[in-house]
Design a protein around this motif. Structure first.
Motif, PDB file in Angstrom:
ATOM      1  N   PRO A  24       1.257  -1.052  -0.174  1.00 61.38           N
ATOM      2  CA  PRO A  24       0.080  -0.083  -0.372  1.00 61.38           C
ATOM      3  C   PRO A  24       0.681   1.173  -0.010  1.00 61.38           C
ATOM      4  O   PRO A  24       0.435   2.600  -0.611  1.00 61.38           O
ATOM      5  CB  PRO A  24      -1.107   0.154   0.876  1.00 61.38           C
ATOM      6  N   GLU A  25       1.866   1.838   1.003  1.00 54.00           N
ATOM      7  CA  GLU A  25       2.523   2.644   1.041  1.00 54.00           C
ATOM      8  C   GLU A  25       3.341   2.845  -0.163  1.00 54.00           C
ATOM      9  O   GLU A  25       3.450   3.924  -0.553  1.00 54.00           O
ATOM     10  CB  GLU A  25       3.703   2.501   1.658  1.00 54.00           C
ATOM     11  N   THR A  26       3.738   2.016  -1.858  1.00 52.92           N
ATOM     12  CA  THR A  26       4.346   2.047  -2.838  1.00 52.92           C
ATOM     13  C   THR A  26       3.483   2.996  -3.502  1.00 52.92           C
ATOM     14  O   THR A  26       3.651   2.880  -4.657  1.00 52.92           O
ATOM     15  CB  THR A  26       4.817   0.877  -3.437  1.00 52.92           C
ATOM     16  N   LEU A  27       1.686   2.373  -3.421  1.00 52.73           N
ATOM     17  CA  LEU A  27       0.683   2.911  -3.973  1.00 52.73           C
ATOM     18  C   LEU A  27       0.998   3.996  -5.385  1.00 52.73           C
ATOM     19  O   LEU A  27       0.267   3.722  -6.951  1.00 52.73           O
ATOM     20  CB  LEU A  27      -0.495   2.122  -4.056  1.00 52.73           C
ATOM     21  N   PRO A  28       0.692   4.663  -5.031  1.00 52.96           N
ATOM     22  CA  PRO A  28       0.472   6.277  -5.598  1.00 52.96           C
ATOM     23  C   PRO A  28       1.799   6.657  -5.942  1.00 52.96           C
ATOM     24  O   PRO A  28       2.449   7.950  -6.493  1.00 52.96           O
ATOM     25  CB  PRO A  28       0.357   7.358  -4.506  1.00 52.96           C
ATOM     26  N   GLY A  37      -1.458  11.399 -17.109  1.00 53.17           N
ATOM     27  CA  GLY A  37      -1.953  10.430 -16.858  1.00 53.17           C
ATOM     28  C   GLY A  37      -3.898  10.685 -16.746  1.00 53.17           C
ATOM     29  O   GLY A  37      -4.190   9.876 -16.377  1.00 53.17           O
ATOM     30  N   ALA A  38      -4.231  11.489 -17.104  1.00 54.78           N
ATOM     31  CA  ALA A  38      -5.283  12.026 -17.225  1.00 54.78           C
ATOM     32  C   ALA A  38      -6.356  10.956 -18.073  1.00 54.78           C
ATOM     33  O   ALA A  38      -5.943  10.232 -19.467  1.00 54.78           O
ATOM     34  CB  ALA A  38      -5.700  13.325 -18.460  1.00 54.78           C
ATOM     35  N   GLY A  39      -7.482  10.311 -17.523  1.00 58.37           N
ATOM     36  CA  GLY A  39      -8.679   9.520 -17.864  1.00 58.37           C
ATOM     37  C   GLY A  39      -8.263   7.795 -17.161  1.00 58.37           C
ATOM     38  O   GLY A  39      -9.346   7.518 -17.046  1.00 58.37           O
ATOM     39  N   PHE A  40      -6.474   7.842 -16.792  1.00 58.37           N
ATOM     40  CA  PHE A  40      -6.365   6.669 -15.746  1.00 58.37           C
ATOM     41  C   PHE A  40      -6.975   6.844 -14.941  1.00 58.37           C
ATOM     42  O   PHE A  40      -6.685   7.766 -13.880  1.00 58.37           O
ATOM     43  CB  PHE A  40      -4.909   6.311 -16.365  1.00 58.37           C
ATOM     44  N   ALA A  41      -7.271   5.612 -14.189  1.00 57.84           N
ATOM     45  CA  ALA A  41      -7.698   5.299 -12.877  1.00 57.84           C
ATOM     46  C   ALA A  41      -6.756   5.460 -11.805  1.00 57.84           C
ATOM     47  O   ALA A  41      -6.070   5.106 -12.223  1.00 57.84           O
ATOM     48  CB  ALA A  41      -8.536   4.410 -12.189  1.00 57.84           C
ATOM     49  N   PRO A  42      -7.376   6.766 -10.190  1.00 58.99           N
ATOM     50  CA  PRO A  42      -6.282   6.605  -9.481  1.00 58.99           C
ATOM     51  C   PRO A  42      -5.977   5.529  -7.881  1.00 58.99           C
ATOM     52  O   PRO A  42      -6.990   4.571  -8.699  1.00 58.99           O
ATOM     53  CB  PRO A  42      -6.939   8.017  -8.360  1.00 58.99           C
ATOM     54  N   ARG A  43      -4.375   5.402  -8.509  1.00 62.03           N
ATOM     55  CA  ARG A  43      -5.068   4.007  -7.539  1.00 62.03           C
ATOM     56  C   ARG A  43      -4.458   4.093  -5.817  1.00 62.03           C
ATOM     57  O   ARG A  43      -3.912   4.775  -4.971  1.00 62.03           O
ATOM     58  CB  ARG A  43      -2.807   3.345  -7.408  1.00 62.03           C
ATOM     59  N   THR A  44      -5.801   4.304  -4.980  1.00 62.88           N
ATOM     60  CA  THR A  44      -6.349   4.303  -4.551  1.00 62.88           C
ATOM     61  C   THR A  44      -6.498   3.008  -3.355  1.00 62.88           C
ATOM     62  O   THR A  44      -5.910   3.602  -2.579  1.00 62.88           O
ATOM     63  CB  THR A  44      -7.646   4.384  -4.427  1.00 62.88           C
ATOM     64  N   ASP A  45      -6.191   1.988  -3.923  1.00 61.65           N
ATOM     65  CA  ASP A  45      -6.354   0.108  -2.663  1.00 61.65           C
ATOM     66  C   ASP A  45      -6.252  -0.697  -3.749  1.00 61.65           C
ATOM     67  O   ASP A  45      -6.502  -0.335  -4.554  1.00 61.65           O
ATOM     68  CB  ASP A  45      -7.375   1.273  -2.125  1.00 61.65           C
ATOM     69  N   ARG A  54     -11.400  -0.374 -13.175  1.00 60.58           N
ATOM     70  CA  ARG A  54     -10.963   0.844 -14.198  1.00 60.58           C
ATOM     71  C   ARG A  54      -9.034   0.787 -14.063  1.00 60.58           C
ATOM     72  O   ARG A  54      -8.533   0.200 -13.495  1.00 60.58           O
ATOM     73  CB  ARG A  54     -11.167   2.090 -13.356  1.00 60.58           C
ATOM     74  N   PHE A  55      -8.355   0.654 -15.697  1.00 55.40           N
ATOM     75  CA  PHE A  55      -7.624   0.998 -15.329  1.00 55.40           C
ATOM     76  C   PHE A  55      -7.248   1.658 -14.533  1.00 55.40           C
ATOM     77  O   PHE A  55      -6.575   2.853 -14.799  1.00 55.40           O
ATOM     78  CB  PHE A  55      -7.023   1.037 -17.423  1.00 55.40           C
ATOM     79  N   ALA A  56      -5.715   1.250 -13.783  1.00 54.61           N
ATOM     80  CA  ALA A  56      -4.839   2.862 -12.960  1.00 54.61           C
ATOM     81  C   ALA A  56      -3.544   2.311 -12.777  1.00 54.61           C
ATOM     82  O   ALA A  56      -3.247   1.054 -11.626  1.00 54.61           O
ATOM     83  CB  ALA A  56      -5.173   1.998 -11.301  1.00 54.61           C
ATOM     84  N   PRO A  57      -3.215   2.010 -13.780  1.00 54.08           N
ATOM     85  CA  PRO A  57      -1.412   1.875 -14.162  1.00 54.08           C
ATOM     86  C   PRO A  57      -0.687   2.599 -13.102  1.00 54.08           C
ATOM     87  O   PRO A  57      -0.327   3.687 -12.572  1.00 54.08           O
ATOM     88  CB  PRO A  57      -1.001   2.390 -15.397  1.00 54.08           C
ATOM     89  N   ARG A  58       0.186   1.558 -13.050  1.00 53.58           N
ATOM     90  CA  ARG A  58       1.599   1.866 -11.762  1.00 53.58           C
ATOM     91  C   ARG A  58       2.757   2.169 -12.741  1.00 53.58           C
ATOM     92  O   ARG A  58       3.203   1.298 -13.630  1.00 53.58           O
ATOM     93  CB  ARG A  58       2.262   0.799 -11.162  1.00 53.58           C
TER      94      ARG A  58
END
Lengths: 184, 184
Positions: A24-28, A37-45, A54-58
């Protein structure tokens, strides 16, 4: 957890198997400017990343993620390349694989000069969404600039401490003819 | 070369297609201490790297390289992990896949706790030797800690600017049962 060699299975809550980066600590980590990343989902949890729709690429610190490329017809793994956010978008929008060249620091459309374009059949992401898998129709004789169908034309063999490489099969084309055709 | 979008095909001498990192000036990047590369061949020139019969891997600044993992029986791409030099050696020496966890900063043997070990069938490297492809016999129901056979269980769909994810197929096992079995 103190062992030198442990499986992530031993710590499912913090570092589950096959998700080395899902802590979790490395997600964002995706830098917004690098990812564009406009349009891509945030990496919330973790739940949303692993189970969500939703595509939330890292992307890494350079704004890139590895892309495994597989031949739709044969299942052969053709190559590994890197994509930034724009490469993902262009690939989805055009149906032709685009990647990001780390050495030239530029977006490129695979096969633009050789004609060996890759038509997208499907793009998938993995559990922690830090890798994509492209299934493609590889046009032309091969994906590899050395002349082979796949970049993975050599198998490790011999001493594990000093492996040799055994070349498998024959080249699919002569790269000198392809890449020299526009030379003076 | 000045275009925003160009194919590496356009500059075969300096940045050939599918070999973004093979530019001569970047070849000796593997830090000796990170790679612990004793036994591995030096990265002397492009010819040796692309055509040679010695394993001369290029690890990144952290001493790692991506490893694509493919099911020997079905051709399915199961996961992408990372290996350091020691993971490569242990995999070759033991015949079971070892990786390096970036989040835990430790070597791990895949399946050590779950039992879902990966028996090595073949290991290959690509043209510029900065990636490996493992063909494995996946024991147990799956490779992914979320419960699917493959980590790539979701396909991108919809708007290229804001893709959704469609889950394909059903989980192969219940990870809560596997990973909780040693809990009190």
């Amino acid at each position: 957890m103190e062992d030198t060699v442990t499986d992530r299975d031993s710590a499912p809550q913090t570092a589950p198997d096959t998700a080395p980066e899902a802590a979790p600590e490395t997600l964002p980590e995706t830098p917004p400017e690098a990812a564009s990343g406009a349009g891509f989902a945030p990496r919330t949890d973790v739940q949303a990343i692993e189970r969500g729709d939703r595509f939330a690429p890292r992307f890494d610190a350079a704004g890139l993620m590895p892309a495994v490329v597989q031949d739709a017809a044969t299942g052969q793994v053709l190559m590994l390349a890197y994509m930034n956010a724009e490469a993902v978008r262009r690939t989805l929008a055009t149906g032709e694989a685009h990647y990001f060249s780390r050495s030239r620091n530029a977006l490129w459309r695979k096969g633009e000069r050789s004609g060996h374009v890759q038509k997208l059949v499907a793009m998938r992401t993995d559990c922690d969404q830090d890798t994509v898998l492209l299934t493609v129709e590889q046009t032309g004789p091969g994906a590899c600039h050395v002349g082979y169908r796949s970049c993975f034309y050599r198998r490790l063999a011999g001493d594990p401490q000093a492996p040799g490489l055994v070349t498998e099969g024959a080249p699919a084309y002569d790269p000198d003819r392809i890449y020299a055709k526009e030379a003076p």
